[in-house]
Scaffold this motif. Sequence first.
Motif, PDB file in Angstrom:
ATOM      1  N   LEU A 143      17.440  30.796  13.604  1.00 23.10           N
ATOM      2  CA  LEU A 143      17.361  29.626  12.741  1.00 23.10           C
ATOM      3  C   LEU A 143      17.553  29.975  11.271  1.00 23.10           C
ATOM      4  CD1 LEU A 143      14.467  27.492  14.271  1.00 23.10           C
ATOM      5  CD2 LEU A 143      16.905  26.995  14.273  1.00 23.10           C
ATOM      6  N   GLU A 144      16.929  31.062  10.810  1.00 19.87           N
ATOM      7  CA  GLU A 144      17.072  31.411   9.402  1.00 19.87           C
ATOM      8  C   GLU A 144      18.505  31.814   9.080  1.00 19.87           C
ATOM      9  OE1 GLU A 144      15.545  35.441   8.180  1.00 19.87           O
ATOM     10  OE2 GLU A 144      14.330  35.203   9.990  1.00 19.87           O
ATOM     11  N   ALA A 145      19.158  32.553   9.975  1.00 18.82           N
ATOM     12  CA  ALA A 145      20.548  32.966   9.737  1.00 18.82           C
ATOM     13  C   ALA A 145      21.492  31.777   9.750  1.00 18.82           C
ATOM     14  CB  ALA A 145      20.965  33.998  10.783  1.00 18.82           C
ATOM     15  N   ALA A 146      21.148  30.739  10.510  1.00 15.80           N
ATOM     16  CA  ALA A 146      22.012  29.556  10.614  1.00 15.80           C
ATOM     17  C   ALA A 146      22.037  28.734   9.330  1.00 15.80           C
ATOM     18  CB  ALA A 146      21.554  28.685  11.783  1.00 15.80           C
ATOM     19  N   LEU A 147      21.205  29.076   8.352  1.00 19.59           N
ATOM     20  CA  LEU A 147      21.265  28.404   7.053  1.00 19.59           C
ATOM     21  C   LEU A 147      22.606  28.627   6.358  1.00 19.59           C
ATOM     22  CD1 LEU A 147      17.764  29.033   5.422  1.00 19.59           C
ATOM     23  CD2 LEU A 147      18.776  26.830   5.962  1.00 19.59           C
ATOM     24  N   ILE A 148      23.258  29.738   6.675  1.00 13.28           N
ATOM     25  CA  ILE A 148      24.506  30.090   6.003  1.00 13.28           C
ATOM     26  C   ILE A 148      25.660  29.365   6.676  1.00 13.28           C
ATOM     27  CG2 ILE A 148      25.969  31.984   5.217  1.00 13.28           C
ATOM     28  CD1 ILE A 148      23.089  31.890   4.091  1.00 13.28           C
ATOM     29  N   GLU A 149      26.353  28.583   5.898  1.00  9.72           N
ATOM     30  CA  GLU A 149      27.445  27.768   6.424  1.00  9.72           C
ATOM     31  C   GLU A 149      28.644  28.635   6.792  1.00  9.72           C
ATOM     32  OE1 GLU A 149      29.697  23.599   5.175  1.00  9.72           O
ATOM     33  OE2 GLU A 149      28.705  24.822   3.657  1.00  9.72           O
ATOM     34  N   GLY A 150      29.346  28.250   7.858  1.00 11.60           N
ATOM     35  CA  GLY A 150      30.560  28.941   8.253  1.00 11.60           C
ATOM     36  C   GLY A 150      30.350  30.098   9.210  1.00 11.60           C
ATOM     37  N   LEU A 151      29.136  30.263   9.727  1.00 12.75           N
ATOM     38  CA  LEU A 151      28.850  31.347  10.667  1.00 12.75           C
ATOM     39  C   LEU A 151      28.461  30.782  12.026  1.00 12.75           C
ATOM     40  CD1 LEU A 151      26.673  33.796   8.507  1.00 12.75           C
ATOM     41  CD2 LEU A 151      29.134  33.931   8.965  1.00 12.75           C
ATOM     42  N   GLN A 152      28.778  31.548  13.074  1.00 17.86           N
ATOM     43  CA  GLN A 152      28.302  31.236  14.420  1.00 17.86           C
ATOM     44  C   GLN A 152      27.142  32.170  14.736  1.00 17.86           C
ATOM     45  OE1 GLN A 152      31.974  31.531  16.860  1.00 17.86           O
ATOM     46  NE2 GLN A 152      31.617  29.369  17.348  1.00 17.86           N
ATOM     47  N   ILE A 153      25.976  31.597  14.930  1.00 22.34           N
ATOM     48  CA  ILE A 153      24.777  32.381  15.188  1.00 22.34           C
ATOM     49  C   ILE A 153      24.343  32.167  16.630  1.00 22.34           C
ATOM     50  CG2 ILE A 153      22.437  32.910  14.427  1.00 22.34           C
ATOM     51  CD1 ILE A 153      24.541  33.309  12.266  1.00 22.34           C
ATOM     52  N   PHE A 154      24.248  33.255  17.382  1.00 22.30           N
ATOM     53  CA  PHE A 154      23.837  33.188  18.786  1.00 22.30           C
ATOM     54  C   PHE A 154      22.485  33.890  18.926  1.00 22.30           C
ATOM     55  CE2 PHE A 154      28.456  33.033  18.699  1.00 22.30           C
ATOM     56  CZ  PHE A 154      28.726  31.930  19.487  1.00 22.30           C
TER      57      PHE A 154
END
Length: 507
Positions: A143-154
């Motif tokens: 969730l914290e990494a998903a703050l950055i726009e333009g990335l796919q976080i799994f």
Amino acid sequence: MLTKTFGSALVGIHASIITIETHVGQGSKCYLVGLPDSTIKESIQRVESAIKQIGYFFPRRKVVINLAPADVRKEGSGYDLPIALGLLQASEQTKMTRLSDFLIMGELSLTGEIRPIKGALSMAIEAKKQGIHSLILPRENALEAALIEGLQIFGMDNLRDTIRFLHGRPQAAIKRDHVLPSSPPYMSDFSQIKGQEKAKRAIEIAVAGSHNLLLVGPPGAGKTMMAQRIPSIMPPMSLEEIIETTQIHSIVGKLSTDHPLVTERPFRALHHSITSTALIGGRTNPQPGEISLAHQGVLFLDELPEFQRNVLELLRQPLEERKVPISRAHGTVEFPANFLLISAMNPCPCGYFHHPEKPCTCKPYQVDRYLHRISGPLLDRIDMHLEVFPLGYSDMFKSHESESSQVIRERIGIARDIQKARFKEMSIRTNAEMNSVQVKEICVLDTTSTSLLRNAIEKLQLSARAHDRILKMARTIADISQTKEIQPKHLAEAINYRNLDRENWSG
């Protein structure tokens, strides 16, 4: 066979990309090189157990694992997952064609479960800068990494599911739209405070312009009670501020699985026994201290003279520059420290100096010695000084309802919006952050106000720093009033908040 995977190392609050090269060839030993710390060296045992639990084996040949670049020290247990995947690929036990497309980090348990790591948000920021747009992280960090726009976080739960995903099993990425929770209502409210209108007005100005505030008064005057309600009137955090603050808390592992993002402004109330390292940060591998954990929020120091003098003096540079540099043999790192300092103290050891009813039992030299525990240079950096007196019995039980935090927050929000528009082309957000050049350009006075300020500076013997801070406060007061120009009444109120400067403390 040689395999490459990508991880990340933390340096301060920033990250750098690490290439994990794994080679399996002829021989019988396992080598882990590239300046790993003892935690990483122990990863071989964790990796061996984890891969055995899911039906694979640790190769009984020569294994060389290199963490490049080799001159950057790596720390932490987050390299377990990329090392395990690289080892399985290099030993040809499985074939994951997209392995090198991801930045991968995660700690492994002996059963193959993936545990959370520190600094996932910093890693995501650096991955985007370096052109890596897909990340595999522990589910608690996704969730914290998903703050950055333009990335796919799994987000992954265990090693087995990670291998299946890299074999092509579909899995939905965490969406940024779903990561920002709403802030819960505050239980403490300014409507619960009877009287003390002058103190509440000072707090409103302090929050609106991010001006540091010192409250001086006897026990029971309500200093701590008012300070604890400051979070309820602070403006909501922007996405940029959430990212900055979450990044710092992620580095030190302060994020919980229930609250993986910092969406409320921090309020750090410190005990006077705190050490210098805990306050500003440090250690061999520098970590943020309390002043950085208070970034974009409030640092509250109650009983200010009880803090060690050498600890308080460390605040001088961060209060001025809003950052703290920490130097070590291998280099210098800087941590952000843009916080609102709220402090409180008694006026003397017994607490009743200047009390309207109770007599002070302290000798004059005891009062003077107590007050001088706060140095002049530190006091000069605190914008607002205010004496707070206790309420009488009748005032405490008046039926008149005080303003709620919501009403105060709305006025502060308007003032902050004015500042946001004013500084949209600059790298600052509030009036308190203006430098001397910006003060001269923005805080323009008419003839009457100029004369008023000159007389105050000469009478109170204020410094050039205090001169600029008065102008900044006056600008904030004008913003709260939604007035374009600084008027004499705004300046007069700002000057009134400097009436505890050194010459007047014990007078």
